[in-house]
Design an enzyme around this catalytic site. Sequence first.
Site, PDB file in Angstrom:
ATOM      1  N   ALA A   1       0.854  -1.190   0.000  1.00  0.00           N
ATOM      2  CA  ALA A   1       0.000   0.000   0.000  1.00  0.00           C
ATOM      3  C   ALA A   1       0.886   1.235   0.000  1.00  0.00           C
ATOM      4  CB  ALA A   1      -0.880  -0.012   1.243  1.00  0.00           C
TER       5      ALA A   1
ATOM      6  N   GLY B   1       0.811  -5.218   0.819  1.00  0.00           N
ATOM      7  CA  GLY B   1      -0.295  -5.351  -0.132  1.00  0.00           C
ATOM      8  C   GLY B   1       0.123  -5.940  -1.468  1.00  0.00           C
TER       9      GLY B   1
ATOM     10  N   GLU C   1       0.127  -9.584  -0.774  1.00  0.00           N
ATOM     11  CA  GLU C   1      -1.285  -9.974  -0.611  1.00  0.00           C
ATOM     12  C   GLU C   1      -1.992 -10.060  -1.976  1.00  0.00           C
ATOM     13  OE1 GLU C   1      -1.671  -6.841   2.399  1.00  0.00           O
ATOM     14  OE2 GLU C   1      -2.609  -8.327   3.694  1.00  0.00           O
TER      15      GLU C   1
ATOM     16  N   GLU D   1       4.165  -5.308   7.456  1.00  0.00           N
ATOM     17  CA  GLU D   1       3.243  -4.304   8.007  1.00  0.00           C
ATOM     18  C   GLU D   1       3.510  -3.965   9.471  1.00  0.00           C
ATOM     19  OE1 GLU D   1       2.300  -6.590   5.798  1.00  0.00           O
ATOM     20  OE2 GLU D   1       0.626  -5.875   4.570  1.00  0.00           O
TER      21      GLU D   1
HETATM   22  N1  CO8 Z   1       4.528   3.476  -0.396  1.00  0.00           N
HETATM   23  C1  CO8 Z   1       4.921   4.670  -0.852  1.00  0.00           C
HETATM   24  N2  CO8 Z   1       6.111   4.898  -1.424  1.00  0.00           N
HETATM   25  C2  CO8 Z   1       6.954   3.842  -1.525  1.00  0.00           C
HETATM   26  C3  CO8 Z   1       6.607   2.563  -1.068  1.00  0.00           C
HETATM   27  C4  CO8 Z   1       5.325   2.396  -0.487  1.00  0.00           C
HETATM   28  N3  CO8 Z   1       4.889   1.212  -0.061  1.00  0.00           N
HETATM   29  N4  CO8 Z   1       7.645   1.737  -1.302  1.00  0.00           N
HETATM   30  C5  CO8 Z   1       8.594   2.456  -1.900  1.00  0.00           C
HETATM   31  N5  CO8 Z   1       8.192   3.729  -2.028  1.00  0.00           N
HETATM   32  C6  CO8 Z   1       8.931   4.848  -2.610  1.00  0.00           C
HETATM   33  C7  CO8 Z   1      10.020   5.358  -1.692  1.00  0.00           C
HETATM   34  O1  CO8 Z   1       9.498   6.253  -0.728  1.00  0.00           O
HETATM   35  C8  CO8 Z   1      10.965   6.010  -2.664  1.00  0.00           C
HETATM   36  O2  CO8 Z   1      10.455   7.262  -3.012  1.00  0.00           O
HETATM   37  P1  CO8 Z   1      11.486   8.537  -3.158  1.00  0.00           P
HETATM   38  O3  CO8 Z   1      12.328   8.191  -4.351  1.00  0.00           O
HETATM   39  O4  CO8 Z   1      10.575   9.685  -3.399  1.00  0.00           O
HETATM   40  O5  CO8 Z   1      12.268   8.587  -1.892  1.00  0.00           O
HETATM   41  C9  CO8 Z   1      10.845   5.126  -3.917  1.00  0.00           C
HETATM   42  O6  CO8 Z   1       9.619   4.402  -3.756  1.00  0.00           O
HETATM   43  C10 CO8 Z   1      11.959   4.116  -4.045  1.00  0.00           C
HETATM   44  O7  CO8 Z   1      12.043   3.415  -2.823  1.00  0.00           O
HETATM   45  P2  CO8 Z   1      13.457   3.016  -2.152  1.00  0.00           P
HETATM   46  O8  CO8 Z   1      14.458   4.099  -2.377  1.00  0.00           O
HETATM   47  O9  CO8 Z   1      13.183   2.600  -0.749  1.00  0.00           O
HETATM   48  O10 CO8 Z   1      13.827   1.781  -3.109  1.00  0.00           O
HETATM   49  P3  CO8 Z   1      14.662   0.478  -2.759  1.00  0.00           P
HETATM   50  O11 CO8 Z   1      14.802  -0.261  -4.041  1.00  0.00           O
HETATM   51  O12 CO8 Z   1      15.904   0.826  -2.004  1.00  0.00           O
HETATM   52  O13 CO8 Z   1      13.737  -0.365  -1.748  1.00  0.00           O
HETATM   53  C11 CO8 Z   1      11.675  -1.389  -1.018  1.00  0.00           C
HETATM   54  C12 CO8 Z   1      12.534  -0.906  -2.210  1.00  0.00           C
HETATM   55  C13 CO8 Z   1      12.382  -2.541  -0.286  1.00  0.00           C
HETATM   56  C14 CO8 Z   1      10.374  -1.878  -1.630  1.00  0.00           C
HETATM   57  C15 CO8 Z   1      11.453  -0.224  -0.029  1.00  0.00           C
HETATM   58  O14 CO8 Z   1      11.033   0.922  -0.751  1.00  0.00           O
HETATM   59  C16 CO8 Z   1      10.420  -0.515   1.018  1.00  0.00           C
HETATM   60  O15 CO8 Z   1      10.731  -1.138   2.020  1.00  0.00           O
HETATM   61  N6  CO8 Z   1       9.159  -0.068   0.805  1.00  0.00           N
HETATM   62  C17 CO8 Z   1       8.092  -0.239   1.765  1.00  0.00           C
HETATM   63  C18 CO8 Z   1       7.610  -1.659   1.828  1.00  0.00           C
HETATM   64  C19 CO8 Z   1       6.483  -1.821   2.832  1.00  0.00           C
HETATM   65  O16 CO8 Z   1       6.641  -1.552   4.014  1.00  0.00           O
HETATM   66  N7  CO8 Z   1       5.318  -2.279   2.354  1.00  0.00           N
HETATM   67  C20 CO8 Z   1       4.144  -2.473   3.172  1.00  0.00           C
HETATM   68  C21 CO8 Z   1       3.237  -1.287   3.077  1.00  0.00           C
HETATM   69  S1  CO8 Z   1       1.850  -1.435   4.159  1.00  0.00           S
HETATM   70  C22 CO8 Z   1       0.748  -2.405   3.307  1.00  0.00           C
HETATM   71  O17 CO8 Z   1       0.994  -2.846   2.224  1.00  0.00           O
HETATM   72  C23 CO8 Z   1      -0.567  -2.660   3.995  1.00  0.00           C
HETATM   73  C24 CO8 Z   1      -1.566  -3.408   3.148  1.00  0.00           C
HETATM   74  C25 CO8 Z   1      -2.923  -3.477   3.825  1.00  0.00           C
HETATM   75  C26 CO8 Z   1      -3.559  -2.121   3.902  1.00  0.00           C
HETATM   76  C27 CO8 Z   1      -5.010  -2.200   4.326  1.00  0.00           C
HETATM   77  C28 CO8 Z   1      -5.551  -0.748   4.529  1.00  0.00           C
HETATM   78  C29 CO8 Z   1      -6.934  -0.708   5.148  1.00  0.00           C
END
Ligand code: CO8
Length: 260
Positions: A67, A110, A113, A133
């Site tokens: 998400a 997500g 998922e 999460e």
């Molecule tokens: N949301 C928003 N932006 C994101 C996300 C995300 N999930 N993941 C990456 N980005 C963005 C980063 O902020 C970054 O943006 P910017 O260039 O502006 O700084 C860009 O993408 C590139 O990211 P990284 O520099 O971190 O790239 P890497 O290749 O080094 O790493 C990763 C990639 C490992 C994917 C890392 O970005 C990461 O850990 N992302 C978050 C992963 C995460 O925690 N996912 C779970 C999210 S919560 C969820 O999914 C809940 C689902 C259920 C919701 C139900 C709601 C009711």
Amino acid sequence: MNPYQNVDVKKEDGVFWLTLNRPEVRHALDSAMLSEIDAAIGQAENDQNIKVIIIQSAGEKSFAAGADIKQLYEKEPLEAMIPGMQGLYSKIENSTKATIALVQGYALGGGCELAMACDIRIAGHRAKFGLPELNLGIIPGAGGTQRMARIIGKGRALDMILTGKMIDGKEAERIGLANYYVPEEDDITKKAEEIAGEILKKGPIAIHLAKMAVHKGFDMDESTAMWLEKLSQAVVFGTEDKQEGTKAFIEKRKASFRNK
Ligand code: CO8
């Protein structure tokens, strides 16, 4: 012309390819993207010529990073109650078409998922699956707590969810989270086409009822699920496709199913 901004769609020989395309945020799923996925799935669902939906992402870096965390930050408690991502993924699981997730790179939260809502998962050599999460102070809320446990078992699911660890494609295949692992030297798209090709040989009514008997059966006690299986069989016994499939075997030729 592609009517979407964050996803690309393509129809090819009975297969609907849905490609997530928001690479600047690793295909993180914000509300606009979820609406487009919903619309694209609806488009495939209404197309009688489609038997298989393949969900993949542009590039090898990420399937979907979950998400959109910036949107999550703004969310109020009651917003978690609307069907949202969980509702969309249930729609995908309940699709009348066979669904395949082609996972390259990160399938997190997500994103993982979404892959788990599909019937079959193919993992590439750079695939990384995880439900991180809890690191954000929330829980997997798009079916993750339920589907992960159903797919890999409660103990392994709790390990994945409580530690938030990532596993690679090989490990995902070993524990049954991925059906197939495709090493770097092999072509993952070809593998998906090969699996889709096998499904395309089947009748659409049988595809739908077989997958629903499995998915819905999981939510029932076994004897009710067996009854569902019987009723589904009674439905297919009444189809022209059943006559064609059995007759083709007897006549030593390939069956040609017509969704009737
Ligand atoms: N949301 C928003 N932006 C994101 C996300 C995300 N999930 N993941 C990456 N980005 C963005 C980063 O902020 C970054 O943006 P910017 O260039 O502006 O700084 C860009 O993408 C590139 O990211 P990284 O520099 O971190 O790239 P890497 O290749 O080094 O790493 C990763 C990639 C490992 C994917 C890392 O970005 C990461 O850990 N992302 C978050 C992963 C995460 O925690 N996912 C779970 C999210 S919560 C969820 O999914 C809940 C689902 C259920 C919701 C139900 C709601 C009711």
